[in-house]
Scaffold this active site. Sequence first.
Site, mmCIF file in Angstrom:
data_model
loop_
_atom_site.group_PDB
_atom_site.id
_atom_site.type_symbol
_atom_site.label_atom_id
_atom_site.label_comp_id
_atom_site.label_asym_id
_atom_site.label_seq_id
_atom_site.Cartn_x
_atom_site.Cartn_y
_atom_site.Cartn_z
ATOM 1 N N ARG A 59 0.850 -1.200 0.000
ATOM 2 C CA ARG A 59 0.000 0.000 0.000
ATOM 3 C C ARG A 59 0.875 1.235 0.000
ATOM 4 N NH1 ARG A 59 -2.507 0.224 6.056
ATOM 5 N NH2 ARG A 59 -0.738 -0.651 7.161
ATOM 6 N N SER A 111 -6.398 -17.306 12.427
ATOM 7 C CA SER A 111 -5.613 -17.123 13.654
ATOM 8 C C SER A 111 -6.184 -17.887 14.843
ATOM 9 C CB SER A 111 -5.597 -15.627 13.986
ATOM 10 O OG SER A 111 -5.194 -15.419 15.316
ATOM 11 N N GLU A 124 -6.443 -16.623 17.557
ATOM 12 C CA GLU A 124 -7.260 -15.647 18.296
ATOM 13 C C GLU A 124 -8.755 -15.925 18.089
ATOM 14 O OE1 GLU A 124 -6.526 -12.642 20.395
ATOM 15 O OE2 GLU A 124 -5.004 -14.161 20.668
ATOM 16 N N TYR A 153 -10.342 -7.807 16.639
ATOM 17 C CA TYR A 153 -9.454 -8.520 15.708
ATOM 18 C C TYR A 153 -9.898 -9.979 15.555
ATOM 19 C CZ TYR A 153 -5.351 -11.154 14.129
ATOM 20 O OH TYR A 153 -4.525 -12.021 13.462
ATOM 21 N N VAL A 210 4.463 -9.046 22.112
ATOM 22 C CA VAL A 210 5.110 -9.259 23.406
ATOM 23 C C VAL A 210 6.481 -9.936 23.302
ATOM 24 C CG1 VAL A 210 4.058 -11.485 24.084
ATOM 25 C CG2 VAL A 210 4.620 -9.770 25.819
ATOM 26 N N THR A 211 6.650 -10.918 22.411
ATOM 27 C CA THR A 211 7.961 -11.598 22.344
ATOM 28 C C THR A 211 9.060 -10.617 21.975
ATOM 29 O OG1 THR A 211 7.477 -12.195 20.066
ATOM 30 C CG2 THR A 211 7.133 -13.911 21.743
ATOM 31 N N ARG A 229 0.659 -18.671 25.733
ATOM 32 C CA ARG A 229 0.596 -18.755 24.274
ATOM 33 C C ARG A 229 1.432 -19.921 23.770
ATOM 34 N NH1 ARG A 229 -2.801 -15.718 25.036
ATOM 35 N NH2 ARG A 229 -3.424 -13.801 23.977
ATOM 36 N N GLU A 272 -9.253 -10.659 27.708
ATOM 37 C CA GLU A 272 -7.987 -11.374 27.461
ATOM 38 C C GLU A 272 -8.252 -12.773 26.914
ATOM 39 O OE1 GLU A 272 -4.968 -11.752 26.528
ATOM 40 O OE2 GLU A 272 -3.867 -10.875 28.223
HETATM 41 P P1 NDP Z 1 2.239 -7.995 10.245
HETATM 42 O O1 NDP Z 1 1.449 -7.055 11.083
HETATM 43 O O2 NDP Z 1 3.718 -8.090 10.432
HETATM 44 O O3 NDP Z 1 1.983 -7.643 8.694
HETATM 45 C C1 NDP Z 1 0.724 -7.242 8.234
HETATM 46 C C2 NDP Z 1 0.829 -6.879 6.762
HETATM 47 O O4 NDP Z 1 -0.468 -6.450 6.298
HETATM 48 C C3 NDP Z 1 1.815 -5.735 6.445
HETATM 49 O O5 NDP Z 1 2.502 -6.039 5.256
HETATM 50 C C4 NDP Z 1 0.876 -4.555 6.234
HETATM 51 O O6 NDP Z 1 1.397 -3.561 5.390
HETATM 52 C C5 NDP Z 1 -0.287 -5.253 5.536
HETATM 53 N N1 NDP Z 1 -1.513 -4.448 5.532
HETATM 54 C C6 NDP Z 1 -2.165 -3.928 6.593
HETATM 55 N N2 NDP Z 1 -3.244 -3.227 6.187
HETATM 56 C C7 NDP Z 1 -3.251 -3.302 4.823
HETATM 57 C C8 NDP Z 1 -4.111 -2.776 3.825
HETATM 58 N N3 NDP Z 1 -5.180 -2.031 4.126
HETATM 59 N N4 NDP Z 1 -3.837 -3.073 2.534
HETATM 60 C C9 NDP Z 1 -2.737 -3.808 2.199
HETATM 61 N N5 NDP Z 1 -1.892 -4.327 3.105
HETATM 62 C C10 NDP Z 1 -2.154 -4.072 4.407
HETATM 63 O O7 NDP Z 1 1.557 -9.444 10.422
HETATM 64 P P2 NDP Z 1 2.223 -10.910 10.400
HETATM 65 O O8 NDP Z 1 3.167 -10.994 9.285
HETATM 66 O O9 NDP Z 1 2.646 -11.261 11.773
HETATM 67 O O10 NDP Z 1 0.936 -11.806 10.110
HETATM 68 C C11 NDP Z 1 0.513 -12.097 8.777
HETATM 69 C C12 NDP Z 1 -0.950 -12.491 8.790
HETATM 70 O O11 NDP Z 1 -1.135 -13.643 9.600
HETATM 71 C C13 NDP Z 1 -1.903 -11.438 9.347
HETATM 72 O O12 NDP Z 1 -3.112 -11.552 8.641
HETATM 73 C C14 NDP Z 1 -2.103 -11.855 10.796
HETATM 74 O O13 NDP Z 1 -3.331 -11.373 11.277
HETATM 75 C C15 NDP Z 1 -2.090 -13.361 10.627
HETATM 76 N N6 NDP Z 1 -1.654 -14.128 11.766
HETATM 77 C C16 NDP Z 1 -0.440 -13.861 12.343
HETATM 78 C C17 NDP Z 1 0.019 -14.647 13.369
HETATM 79 C C18 NDP Z 1 1.337 -14.374 14.026
HETATM 80 O O14 NDP Z 1 1.559 -14.911 15.125
HETATM 81 N N7 NDP Z 1 2.237 -13.607 13.413
HETATM 82 C C19 NDP Z 1 -0.775 -15.794 13.858
HETATM 83 C C20 NDP Z 1 -2.006 -16.000 13.151
HETATM 84 C C21 NDP Z 1 -2.423 -15.193 12.145
HETATM 85 P P3 NDP Z 1 2.268 -2.306 5.986
HETATM 86 O O15 NDP Z 1 3.663 -2.825 6.099
HETATM 87 O O16 NDP Z 1 2.078 -1.281 4.935
HETATM 88 O O17 NDP Z 1 1.676 -1.947 7.314
HETATM 89 P P1 GDR Z 2 -1.467 -11.789 20.402
HETATM 90 O O1 GDR Z 2 0.063 -11.324 20.518
HETATM 91 O O2 GDR Z 2 -2.402 -10.802 20.996
HETATM 92 O O3 GDR Z 2 -1.518 -13.184 20.913
HETATM 93 O O4 GDR Z 2 -1.688 -11.744 18.824
HETATM 94 P P2 GDR Z 2 0.808 -10.313 21.494
HETATM 95 O O5 GDR Z 2 2.249 -10.653 21.383
HETATM 96 O O6 GDR Z 2 0.420 -8.899 21.258
HETATM 97 O O7 GDR Z 2 0.242 -10.726 22.950
HETATM 98 C C1 GDR Z 2 0.421 -12.022 23.498
HETATM 99 C C2 GDR Z 2 0.007 -12.033 24.959
HETATM 100 O O8 GDR Z 2 0.945 -11.263 25.727
HETATM 101 C C3 GDR Z 2 0.208 -10.458 26.650
HETATM 102 N N1 GDR Z 2 0.997 -9.283 27.028
HETATM 103 C C4 GDR Z 2 1.401 -8.305 26.204
HETATM 104 N N2 GDR Z 2 1.240 -8.151 24.868
HETATM 105 C C5 GDR Z 2 1.801 -7.052 24.287
HETATM 106 N N3 GDR Z 2 1.682 -6.887 22.973
HETATM 107 N N4 GDR Z 2 2.470 -6.100 25.029
HETATM 108 C C6 GDR Z 2 2.634 -6.222 26.382
HETATM 109 O O9 GDR Z 2 3.236 -5.364 27.013
HETATM 110 C C7 GDR Z 2 2.083 -7.386 27.003
HETATM 111 N N5 GDR Z 2 2.050 -7.833 28.274
HETATM 112 C C8 GDR Z 2 1.401 -8.981 28.302
HETATM 113 C C9 GDR Z 2 -1.078 -10.107 25.913
HETATM 114 O O10 GDR Z 2 -2.064 -9.653 26.830
HETATM 115 C C10 GDR Z 2 -1.381 -11.441 25.246
HETATM 116 O O11 GDR Z 2 -2.071 -12.265 26.133
HETATM 117 C C11 GDR Z 2 -0.697 -12.193 17.914
HETATM 118 C C12 GDR Z 2 -0.839 -11.381 16.615
HETATM 119 O O12 GDR Z 2 0.223 -11.703 15.753
HETATM 120 C C13 GDR Z 2 -2.148 -11.723 15.914
HETATM 121 O O13 GDR Z 2 -2.186 -11.067 14.646
HETATM 122 C C14 GDR Z 2 -2.221 -13.229 15.737
HETATM 123 O O14 GDR Z 2 -3.428 -13.583 15.108
HETATM 124 C C15 GDR Z 2 -2.096 -13.936 17.070
HETATM 125 O O15 GDR Z 2 -0.854 -13.580 17.650
HETATM 126 C C16 GDR Z 2 -2.136 -15.454 16.939
#
Ligand code: NDP
Ligand code: GDR
Length: 324
Positions: free
Chosen positions: A34, A124, A126, A148, A188-189, A216, A280
């Site tokens: 984008r 996901s 979630e 979400y 968080v990680t 998690r 949560e």
């Molecule tokens: P990121 O947040 O790192 O990346 C999200 C991507 O989506 C970025 O490239 C972002 O672009 C793009 N994006 C956001 N809004 C738009 C839009 N309106 N049009 C076009 N592109 C857009 O996510 P992850 O790589 O961690 O995750 C990938 C997918 O997997 C996501 O759908 C997430 O919800 C899902 N998911 C992730 C998990 C995880 O643990 N990582 C677990 C389960 C599901 P830009 O760089 O411009 O912001």
């Molecule tokens: P999550 O990931 O919500 O599982 O979604 P996140 O790492 O944000 O949180 C995991 C857990 O950690 C607890 N937590 C905190 N989280 C954040 N971000 N910051 C803090 O300071 C903190 N302290 C405690 C949260 O409450 C939560 O329980 C991610 C995203 O990648 C989603 O897009 C994806 O779908 C899911 O993982 C699977």
Amino acid sequence: MAKRALITGITGQDGSYLAEHLLAHDYDVFGLVRRTSTLNFERIKHIQDQITLVPGDMTDLTSLIHVLREAQPSEVYNLAAQSFVPTSWSQPVLTGDVTALGVTRILDAIRATDSSIRFYQASSSEMFGKVREVPQTEDTPFYPRSPYGVAKVYGHWITVNYRESYDLFAVSGILFNHESPRRGLEFVTRKVTHHAARISLGLANELRIGNLEAQRDWGFAGDYVRAMWLMLQQETADDFVVATAQTHTVQQLIEVAFNCVDLDWRQYTVQDQRFMRPAEVDLLIGDPSKAKASLGWQPSVTFEQLIEMMVKADYDQLKAEHNL
Ligand code: NDP
Ligand code: GDR
């Protein structure tokens, strides 16, 4: 002829690993990006000369149709989303537009251009939210706990629905949390590994954190993109849970990360209400048996190896940046 794939969300964590994976399998890789006023190609700059970036946005159907016409992919991986859970409470409508309706737009664009395209939807864990059973499988009912999670449930079911309504090869990967040195700093990680590295280098003196008890199932993103690809190489379209079958608390995560730099986490960790969520997800642990049996997929990186990899990457990067 080389296979062609389109990745939405290519600038994100998973997009960059998936692009590398597909390039290694000789694909022509197209990535939807984008328009932004400053470039954010940090995660893909090392492969930018091997991929083709095409402009578009998940909120704009016309742009998705143009992109599909231009790229002519045989596989589409829909990774684009507003993916940060806390932001989904402050921007619920945007989250619904991109993360839920965006899926319908890309599916409909596929139907309008080439219904033989194979489609992967990034679902996901979630969606399980307030979990109905432990561990969670493909058959566990959904109970999302954030805008979400609700948006992802919509994206999941519209994918199933287009598969059943129009006979599209459309699959949904129900992926549990997966992380890497390319994870966004707000998750968080990465927040924890970055802070552990900063504190050990004298660049910060505390870690402010929310819920320490949340559990998690954390895996390595590089392993998980392999599962996405495998799902689109099967004979029939089906949905899969992808997870490690191990769970850890946020507190354990902090302990492991601080141990990597020989620090006592208790001395530096401060709980802060600002990072607590209105609702949560307490416990996630996935059962990846189906993915193992049908895809031959299994994770290669343990939780401890993952956190160590992330702390080391943060440490090395910060050291270089600050000339330490
Ligand atoms: P990121 O947040 O790192 O990346 C999200 C991507 O989506 C970025 O490239 C972002 O672009 C793009 N994006 C956001 N809004 C738009 C839009 N309106 N049009 C076009 N592109 C857009 O996510 P992850 O790589 O961690 O995750 C990938 C997918 O997997 C996501 O759908 C997430 O919800 C899902 N998911 C992730 C998990 C995880 O643990 N990582 C677990 C389960 C599901 P830009 O760089 O411009 O912001
Ligand atoms: P999550 O990931 O919500 O599982 O979604 P996140 O790492 O944000 O949180 C995991 C857990 O950690 C607890 N937590 C905190 N989280 C954040 N971000 N910051 C803090 O300071 C903190 N302290 C405690 C949260 O409450 C939560 O329980 C991610 C995203 O990648 C989603 O897009 C994806 O779908 C899911 O993982 C699977």
